[in-house]
Structures are given as structure tokens and as C-alpha cells.
Design a protein around this motif. Structure first.
Motif, PDB file in Angstrom:
ATOM      1  N   THR A  89      82.609 111.803  51.530  1.00 38.15           N
ATOM      2  CA  THR A  89      81.181 112.128  51.586  1.00 38.15           C
ATOM      3  C   THR A  89      80.515 111.790  50.264  1.00 38.15           C
ATOM      4  N   PRO A  90      79.509 110.900  50.259  1.00 40.30           N
ATOM      5  CA  PRO A  90      78.873 110.488  49.001  1.00 40.30           C
ATOM      6  C   PRO A  90      78.144 111.653  48.332  1.00 40.30           C
ATOM      7  N   SER A  91      78.027 111.583  47.021  1.00 41.82           N
ATOM      8  CA  SER A  91      77.325 112.629  46.272  1.00 41.82           C
ATOM      9  C   SER A  91      75.892 112.800  46.758  1.00 41.82           C
ATOM     10  N   GLU A  92      75.250 111.705  47.135  1.00 45.03           N
ATOM     11  CA  GLU A  92      73.871 111.788  47.636  1.00 45.03           C
ATOM     12  C   GLU A  92      73.782 112.671  48.872  1.00 45.03           C
ATOM     13  N   ALA A  93      74.797 112.571  49.738  1.00 44.31           N
ATOM     14  CA  ALA A  93      74.796 113.381  50.955  1.00 44.31           C
ATOM     15  C   ALA A  93      74.983 114.858  50.627  1.00 44.31           C
ATOM     16  N   TRP A  94      75.859 115.150  49.664  1.00 46.07           N
ATOM     17  CA  TRP A  94      76.048 116.541  49.247  1.00 46.07           C
ATOM     18  C   TRP A  94      74.750 117.121  48.675  1.00 46.07           C
ATOM     19  N   ARG A  95      74.100 116.351  47.813  1.00 46.76           N
ATOM     20  CA  ARG A  95      72.851 116.837  47.187  1.00 46.76           C
ATOM     21  C   ARG A  95      71.775 117.087  48.238  1.00 46.76           C
ATOM     22  N   ARG A  96      71.626 116.162  49.168  1.00 42.39           N
ATOM     23  CA  ARG A  96      70.610 116.305  50.205  1.00 42.39           C
ATOM     24  C   ARG A  96      70.895 117.523  51.075  1.00 42.39           C
ATOM     25  N   PHE A  98      72.442 120.344  50.291  1.00 48.30           N
ATOM     26  CA  PHE A  98      72.122 121.605  49.619  1.00 48.30           C
ATOM     27  C   PHE A  98      70.645 121.709  49.258  1.00 48.30           C
ATOM     28  N   GLU A  99      70.007 120.572  49.008  1.00 42.90           N
ATOM     29  CA  GLU A  99      68.578 120.596  48.692  1.00 42.90           C
ATOM     30  C   GLU A  99      67.768 121.177  49.849  1.00 42.90           C
ATOM     31  N   ILE A 100      68.122 120.824  51.071  1.00 42.78           N
ATOM     32  CA  ILE A 100      67.379 121.287  52.239  1.00 42.78           C
ATOM     33  C   ILE A 100      67.921 122.616  52.761  1.00 42.78           C
ATOM     34  N   ASN A 101      69.236 122.715  52.928  1.00 38.59           N
ATOM     35  CA  ASN A 101      69.820 123.881  53.593  1.00 38.59           C
ATOM     36  C   ASN A 101      69.918 125.119  52.719  1.00 38.59           C
ATOM     37  N   VAL A 102      69.825 124.966  51.406  1.00 42.86           N
ATOM     38  CA  VAL A 102      69.957 126.127  50.519  1.00 42.86           C
ATOM     39  C   VAL A 102      68.756 126.250  49.589  1.00 42.86           C
ATOM     40  N   ILE A 103      68.544 125.250  48.753  1.00 46.21           N
ATOM     41  CA  ILE A 103      67.463 125.339  47.769  1.00 46.21           C
ATOM     42  C   ILE A 103      66.105 125.384  48.459  1.00 46.21           C
ATOM     43  N   GLY A 104      65.934 124.570  49.503  1.00 46.66           N
ATOM     44  CA  GLY A 104      64.669 124.588  50.239  1.00 46.66           C
ATOM     45  C   GLY A 104      64.411 125.934  50.887  1.00 46.66           C
ATOM     46  N   GLN A 105      65.458 126.556  51.441  1.00 47.76           N
ATOM     47  CA  GLN A 105      65.287 127.880  52.051  1.00 47.76           C
ATOM     48  C   GLN A 105      64.857 128.910  51.003  1.00 47.76           C
ATOM     49  N   ALA A 106      65.504 128.854  49.833  1.00 48.95           N
ATOM     50  CA  ALA A 106      65.157 129.793  48.768  1.00 48.95           C
ATOM     51  C   ALA A 106      63.718 129.583  48.292  1.00 48.95           C
ATOM     52  N   THR A 107      63.288 128.323  48.256  1.00 51.58           N
ATOM     53  CA  THR A 107      61.916 128.019  47.833  1.00 51.58           C
ATOM     54  C   THR A 107      60.902 128.617  48.804  1.00 51.58           C
ATOM     55  N   VAL A 108      61.158 128.470  50.098  1.00 53.06           N
ATOM     56  CA  VAL A 108      60.253 129.020  51.105  1.00 53.06           C
ATOM     57  C   VAL A 108      60.238 130.546  51.037  1.00 53.06           C
ATOM     58  N   ILE A 109      61.396 131.153  50.918  1.00 49.25           N
ATOM     59  CA  ILE A 109      61.477 132.616  50.841  1.00 49.25           C
ATOM     60  C   ILE A 109      60.694 133.125  49.635  1.00 49.25           C
ATOM     61  N   ARG A 110      60.881 132.497  48.505  1.00 51.46           N
ATOM     62  CA  ARG A 110      60.194 132.933  47.287  1.00 51.46           C
ATOM     63  C   ARG A 110      58.672 132.850  47.454  1.00 51.46           C
ATOM     64  N   ALA A 111      58.202 131.785  48.094  1.00 50.47           N
ATOM     65  CA  ALA A 111      56.754 131.598  48.239  1.00 50.47           C
ATOM     66  C   ALA A 111      56.131 132.602  49.199  1.00 50.47           C
ATOM     67  N   PHE A 112      56.879 132.988  50.249  1.00 45.75           N
ATOM     68  CA  PHE A 112      56.284 133.835  51.294  1.00 45.75           C
ATOM     69  C   PHE A 112      56.654 135.310  51.189  1.00 45.75           C
ATOM     70  N   LEU A 113      57.518 135.674  50.275  1.00 42.71           N
ATOM     71  CA  LEU A 113      57.896 137.081  50.167  1.00 42.71           C
ATOM     72  C   LEU A 113      56.716 138.006  49.875  1.00 42.71           C
ATOM     73  N   PRO A 114      55.759 137.636  49.023  1.00 46.46           N
ATOM     74  CA  PRO A 114      54.614 138.538  48.818  1.00 46.46           C
ATOM     75  C   PRO A 114      53.879 138.864  50.117  1.00 46.46           C
ATOM     76  N   PHE A 138      83.844 118.883  58.556  1.00 41.30           N
ATOM     77  CA  PHE A 138      82.507 119.458  58.577  1.00 41.30           C
ATOM     78  C   PHE A 138      82.252 120.254  57.297  1.00 41.30           C
ATOM     79  N   GLY A 139      82.940 119.862  56.233  1.00 40.57           N
ATOM     80  CA  GLY A 139      82.808 120.567  54.964  1.00 40.57           C
ATOM     81  C   GLY A 139      81.391 120.622  54.411  1.00 40.57           C
ATOM     82  N   PRO A 140      80.621 119.533  54.453  1.00 37.18           N
ATOM     83  CA  PRO A 140      79.269 119.588  53.878  1.00 37.18           C
ATOM     84  C   PRO A 140      78.364 120.620  54.556  1.00 37.18           C
ATOM     85  N   ILE A 141      78.278 120.600  55.888  1.00 35.78           N
ATOM     86  CA  ILE A 141      77.416 121.563  56.565  1.00 35.78           C
ATOM     87  C   ILE A 141      77.965 122.977  56.407  1.00 35.78           C
TER      88      ILE A 141
END
Length: 279
Positions: A89-96, A98-114, A138-141
Motif C-alpha cells: 500500500t503506497p504512502s499516499e494511500a495511507w495518508r489519504r 487517515f486524512e478523511i477517515n480520522v482527521i477529517g472526522q475530528a475536524t468536523v466534530i471540532r467545528a460543530f461541537l459548540p 484490509f489493513g488500511p481501512i
């Protein structure tokens, strides 16, 4: 006054089905979308389209400002599926992933928690049972969903006394476009490693593909019902595991490690005979 909910990943899979169900139940559904072309179709379905890109923090914050100071529910359904051997699995695939499935989720939660805090709202994250029993290839997902599970558990304790309830829904394999999308993404990125290295996995990957082709994917309805319960129950469960295969896979975590791994490999068609050297 109708209850309000923001749903990410509403243009496909579970998110779309959840949006239709909640709209039918009288909720005001804010449907997150990245592409302007999707706005008209979402509006035609009775939703309120909201431009939001999980990987763009300014976009997420602008969406929070547009929705306003109160929100009854947030359903984080947006996700991508990475698959393949860890070595290939290429590094680009790993970054993408986690960027969407983890960091993106945290970003949305932080913005809407108030807004959720103001309304005493609910957060429902859509995980995957593979986070608890990761299948081979299926390690990446699985890794990204395990991270989302940890994030969800920590968040639930952090906001427990702020009036916001947090649940995780972990479905089994469902009949959604995510598998086809994952196959396309893998084909576009290709594998890491040399052709020689790739040959170590070729027969095992063929066996997994053959097994997957015979698999009957489950309906999305159980996951949708779990999301609705998490949003409406007086005391929502911290975790909902849905689908017959999802519950069966989750139960395997109680077995000894070596036994569990043998059973998972066998179920996926990966037996000793499909492993071999690169020739």
C-alpha cells in the motif's frame, strides 16, 4: 420545531439512506457535499445542501457558520476504503485514508461541537467492525476505523457532562458503492514495491477476490436503524454492531489470537496453499 442533523457522506452508501430516513421522520437534514453539481439533486430530495470538504478546515468552519448556533445531530458517514497488503500500500494511500477517515472526522466534530452542545445534541460516527478484527489485506481501512473508534471513545468521555451523547455504529459488509470505489482507487494508485515483491501476494490476493465475489453483501437498513436509535433513544448505546457478518466477526475477538487468525484466513480463502515465494 423540527430537529436538525448534519450528515457527511450523504451522496452515497449509508449516509444517503440515513438522510432519506431522517427526512421522512421530519428532521431538517443538512446534507454535506463537496461538488457543487450535487447541490441541486440533494435539494430536490428535500435536503438542505451544505458545501463541506472534510480535508479543508476553512470549508468545514464555513459550513458550521452557515448552519448556525444549534444542531441536534451530527452523523459522520463520509469515508474512503483503502485495501491491500501493508507492504504494497503506497504512502499516499495511507495518508489519504487517515486524512478523511480520522482527521477529517475530528475536524468536523471540532467545528460543530459548540452547536451540538447548545442543543444537547448527539454525535454518531460510522466505523467498521474490521477495526476490532482486522482481516488480511484490509489493513488500511481497519487501521483508520480503529483510530476512529479510539477517537469516539475518548470524545464520549470528554463531553459526557456537557449534554452531548456520542455513539459508534460498526456495520459489517454492506451493499454500497464503497467496494467498487476502493477497487478503482487501488487501480489508479497502483502498488508499492517491485514486481518481484508483488508476486509474494498475487495468489493470496486472487483467493480473496474470488471469495469476495461470492460474498452476499448485507443491506444498509440495520445500520440506518442503529443510527436513528443513536440519535433518538433516551439512553443511546455507546456502540452498535450491525449485520449478521458484523456480529459474527466481532465475536471472534474473544477467541485466542492464533485460532481467530486461522478462522479469518480460512473464511477469506487464504489457506497455506495460496502462499508461495516470488519465484
Amino acid at each position: 420545531m423540527p430537529r436538525t442533523v448534519l450528515i457527511t457522506g450523504v451522496t452515497g452508501g449509508v449516509g444517503s439512506a440515513v438522510a432519506r430516513r431522517l427526512h421522512a421522520d421530519g428532521w431538517t437534514v443538512y446534507a454535506a457535499h463537496r461538488r457543487p453539481a450535487d447541490a441541486d439533486a440533494l435539494r430536490g430530495a428535500g435536503f438542505t445542501p451544505v458545501r463541506l470538504d472534510l480535508t479543508d478546515e476553512e470549508s468545514v468552519q464555513a459550513a458550521a457558520e452557515a448552519i448556525g448556533p444549534r444542531l441536534d445531530g451530527l452523523v459522520n458517514s463520509a469515508a474512503i476504503m483503502g485495501q491491500g497488503p501493508v507492504e504494497l500500500t503506497p504512502s499516499e494511500a495511507w495518508r489519504r485514508q487517515f486524512e478523511i477517515n480520522v482527521i477529517g472526522q475530528a475536524t468536523v466534530i471540532r467545528a460543530f461541537l459548540p452547536a451540538l452542545r447548545s442543543a444537547g445534541g448527539r454525535i454518531v460516527n460510522i466505523g467498521a467492525v474490521s477495526a476490532r478484527v482486522p482481516p488480511p489485506f484490509f489493513g488500511p481501512i481497519a487501521a483508520s476505523k480503529a483510530a476512529l473508534s479510539a477517537l469516539t471513545q475518548a470524545l464520549r468521555m470528554e463531553v459526557r457532562h456537557q449534554g452531548v451523547k456520542v455513539s459508534l455504529v460498526e456495520p459489517g459488509a454492506m451493499d454500497t458503492p464503497i467496494f467498487a470505489t476502493a477497487d478503482k482507487a487501488s487501480a489508479e494508485l497502483g502498488w508499492a514495491g517491485s514486481a518481484h515483491t508483488q508476486r509474494y501476494y498475487a495468489r493470496a490476493l486472487d483467493a480473496v477476490r474470488e471469495t469476495a465475489a461470492r460474498q452476499t453483501l448485507g443491506p444498509v437498513a440495520p445500520a440506518v436503524s442503529a443510527v436513528v436509535r443513536a440519535l433518538t433513544a433516551r439512553r443511546p448505546a455507546p456502540l452498535y454492531t450491525t449485520g449478521r457478518d458484523g456480529r459474527a466477526l466481532a465475536a471472534l475477538r474473544f477467541l485466542p489470537d492464533r485460532l481467530r487468525e486461522r478462522l479469518v484466513l480460512r473464511a477469506m480463502g487464504v489457506t497455506a496453499g495460496v502462499f508461495g515465494d516470488a519465484g
